[in-house]
Design an enzyme around this catalytic site. Structure first.
Site, PDB file in Angstrom:
ATOM      1  N   GLU A  80      -5.611  -7.667  -1.180  1.00  0.00           N
ATOM      2  CA  GLU A  80      -5.964  -7.422   0.309  1.00  0.00           C
ATOM      3  C   GLU A  80      -7.626  -7.179   0.324  1.00  0.00           C
ATOM      4  O   GLU A  80      -7.820  -6.104  -0.541  1.00  0.00           O
ATOM      5  CB  GLU A  80      -5.695  -6.484   1.300  1.00  0.00           C
ATOM      6  CG  GLU A  80      -4.286  -6.718   1.768  1.00  0.00           C
ATOM      7  CD  GLU A  80      -3.559  -5.740   2.733  1.00  0.00           C
ATOM      8  OE1 GLU A  80      -4.649  -5.179   3.489  1.00  0.00           O
ATOM      9  OE2 GLU A  80      -2.600  -5.221   2.912  1.00  0.00           O
ATOM     10  N   GLU A  84       0.831  -1.357   0.184  1.00  0.00           N
ATOM     11  CA  GLU A  84      -0.076   0.199  -0.189  1.00  0.00           C
ATOM     12  C   GLU A  84       0.892   1.275   0.029  1.00  0.00           C
ATOM     13  O   GLU A  84       0.972   1.978   0.992  1.00  0.00           O
ATOM     14  CB  GLU A  84      -0.989  -0.021   1.336  1.00  0.00           C
ATOM     15  CG  GLU A  84      -2.138  -1.006   1.173  1.00  0.00           C
ATOM     16  CD  GLU A  84      -2.890  -0.684   2.446  1.00  0.00           C
ATOM     17  OE1 GLU A  84      -2.382  -0.134   3.566  1.00  0.00           O
ATOM     18  OE2 GLU A  84      -4.264  -1.113   2.347  1.00  0.00           O
TER      19      GLU A  84
HETATM   20  C1  BG6 Z   1      -3.925  -2.407   5.021  1.00  0.00           C
HETATM   21  C2  BG6 Z   1      -2.731  -3.095   5.478  1.00  0.00           C
HETATM   22  O1  BG6 Z   1      -4.107  -1.228   5.480  1.00  0.00           O
HETATM   23  O2  BG6 Z   1      -5.262  -2.963   5.896  1.00  0.00           O
HETATM   24  C3  BG6 Z   1      -2.664  -4.092   6.671  1.00  0.00           C
HETATM   25  O3  BG6 Z   1      -1.920  -3.392   4.588  1.00  0.00           O
HETATM   26  C4  BG6 Z   1      -3.824  -4.026   7.675  1.00  0.00           C
HETATM   27  O4  BG6 Z   1      -1.715  -4.264   7.152  1.00  0.00           O
HETATM   28  C5  BG6 Z   1      -5.319  -3.940   6.635  1.00  0.00           C
HETATM   29  O5  BG6 Z   1      -3.984  -5.014   8.473  1.00  0.00           O
HETATM   30  C6  BG6 Z   1      -6.554  -4.167   7.544  1.00  0.00           C
HETATM   31  O6  BG6 Z   1      -6.465  -2.775   8.247  1.00  0.00           O
HETATM   32  P1  BG6 Z   1      -6.610  -3.199   9.966  1.00  0.00           P
HETATM   33  O7  BG6 Z   1      -6.410  -1.636  10.391  1.00  0.00           O
HETATM   34  O8  BG6 Z   1      -8.077  -3.632  10.052  1.00  0.00           O
HETATM   35  O9  BG6 Z   1      -5.728  -3.998  10.549  1.00  0.00           O
END
Ligand code: BG6
Length: 477
Positions: free
Chosen positions: A377, A183
């Site tokens: 993701e 990201e």
């Molecule tokens: C993304 C990141 O921003 O979102 C991850 O690449 C992160 O590392 C994921 O875990 C989900 O966000 P969060 O804050 O719910 O863990």
């Protein structure tokens, strides 16, 4: 068109643990768990020197969850068995820079770190699971921040290249998809996580520092691709942004214009540079307006032009709203805050659930870049409950998957060249935004709480079986 690969992901700082004596301290190890208050996410994300000094103090009374992660280093074999049983095609994970080079500026790597990753690559190969390797997922050795000012310094490019050259030389042949930076637009909306910048006490980040740091990451990405090509590495290289899928709050022309501007700076900018090899036109007025003056050489611009990414990837969790109206009701998003959308439900953390937004995003990304697309993701963060008999019923996650997967398949029918889908935090990991274990994404439950209590044993959730069956069906179809 080829079939979509279905995968799962973790990130080293959120998953591995193995802190004491095994790795150097990094930026994520300094982030404490603060019981959820309205601004806990902000406090644990935008770090000051004072917070870091406290983290370095052995007598600190706070708990630092990234130092334990999900104790992945202790459960590695069992976890990879579980991934194999699930039948995933692809596993995304990251290398901890400070496990390999504890201070980031050593000339040779830490043997224990090399041995750990040797095991990871070997085990995945034995199970025939393809690898999507994030070379750097947020965490930077703390020494690089303290001695070199993080990514602000051009010297950090050389340190990163020492790290990436080692990774490519030792494990390059195992990897299908490489991602130099997770990201990358996080450097803008979350500078501590993204580019290792420390916030002034009660102050803000300088925009020049933020964009200079991002520029150094762009150059590092291009240099890594160049090196891999020279080494004859077979895998392909990508870039990744966090996508927010903006909607205008109203049909008011000003809201729609705001949407375009939000998308440009928050979302597309980094991908435009990495994918097209030049700075987009819209950044010139933005830099002027914000007094951003960058040190960019002609040689660096040539590198960006010559070594663009092969595929594009993005994280997508929820959609956002653009509006010029500052009084709208707010809700949380992926490391950012947005206005509430009355048509959508939200998770307990306020992230708005929008499967159609994923199909929209697939189309927008493909339309803009015309390169293979990977959803690197996606997933649903929830507070799961472990029952006395070891079961975990998570129908809300199955529902989220079902709806989002249907939209991905429609996106493919739209003609988008979708290559892979990677479910985030496939085994429960510490949340990157709020530093807590309670926000779980996994189809595998890890028995630990946000303060690190528990035996970290693994349990299959209902969504484990659901995902396994779904993947099996996709392979048949
Ligand atoms: C993304 C990141 O921003 O979102 C991850 O690449 C992160 O590392 C994921 O875990 C989900 O966000 P969060 O804050 O719910 O863990």
């Amino acid at each position: 068109m080829s079939k979509i690969l279905w995968g799962g992901a973790t990130a080293s700082s959120q998953y591995e643990g193995g802190f004491d004596g095994e790795k150097g301290m990094d930026t994520q190890d300094c982030r404490p768990y603060l019981p959820r208050t309205s601004n806990a996410t902000t406090e644990t994300r935008l770090l000051t020197k004072k917070v870091i000094d406290k983290a370095k103090d052995e007598n600190s009374d706070l708990f630092y969850p990234f130092r334990k992660g999900s104790r992945g280093v202790d459960f590695l074999e069992e976890d990879i068995e579980l991934l194999a049983e699930m039948g995933i095609d692809l596993y995304r994970f990251s290398i901890s820079w400070s496990r390999l080079f504890p201070n980031g500026d050593e000339l040779t790597p830490n043997e224990a770190g090399v041995e750990y990753y040797d095991r990871v690559f070997k085990l995945l190969k034995e199970k025939n699971i393809k690898i999507f390797l994030t070379m750097n997922h947020y965490a930077v050795p703390l020494n690089i921040v303290e001695k070199y000012d993080g990514w602000k310094n051009k010297e950090t490019i050389n340190l990163y290249m020492r790290f990436s050259e080692y990774v490519l030389t030792r494990w390059g042949e195992y990897v299908e998809y490489f991602l130099p930076f997770n990201e990358i637009n996080a450097g803008y909306f979350s500078p501590y996580n993204g580019v290792g910048l420390v916030k002034e006490e009660d102050g803000n980040y300088s925009f020049t520092d933020v964009f200079q740091s991002l520029h150094h990451q762009f150059v590092s990405s291009a240099k890594t691709i160049k090196l891999a090509r020279e080494m004859g590495i077979k895998g392909t290289f990508g870039s990744m942004i966090s996508c927010f899928c903006y909607y205008p709050l109203t049909p008011k022309p000003e809201d729609n214009l705001k949407l375009v501007q939000d998308e440009q700076v928050n979302q597309w900018f980094c991908m435009d540079v990495l994918s097209k090899g030049e700075y987009p036109y819209y950044m010139t007025p933005f830099f002027k307006k914000n007094d951003v003056v960058l040190d960019i050489t002609e040689e660096e611009m040539q590198l960006l032009k010559d070594y663009t990414c092969d595929f594009v990837s993005f994280s997508y969790y929820s959609s956002s709203i653009s509006t010029t109206d500052e009084d709208g009701k707010q809700t949380a998003g992926n490391l950012v805050v947005t206005t509430k959308n009355p048509y959508l439900k939200a998770s307990e953390w306020g992230w708005q659930i929008d499967p159609v937004g994923l199909r929209t995003t697939l189309n927008k990304v493909y339309d803009r870049y015309q390169k293979p697309v990977i959803i690197s993701e996606n997933g649903f963060g929830a507070n799961d409950v472990l029952e006395a008999d070891g079961s975990i019923h998570d129908p809300y996650r199955i529902d989220y998957f079902e709806q989002h997967f249907a939209e991905i398949l429609k996106g493919k029918e739209d003609g988008v060249d979708v290559r892979a889908y990677i479910a985030w935090g496939i085994i429960d990991i510490v949340s990157a935004g709020s530093c807590e274990m309670a926000k779980r994404y996994g189809v595998v439950y890890v028995d630990a709480d946000s303060e690190g209590n528990g035996d970290y044993k693994r349990y299959k959730k209902d969504s484990f079986t659901w995902y396994k069956n779904f993947i099996e069906e996709q392979k048949k179809g």
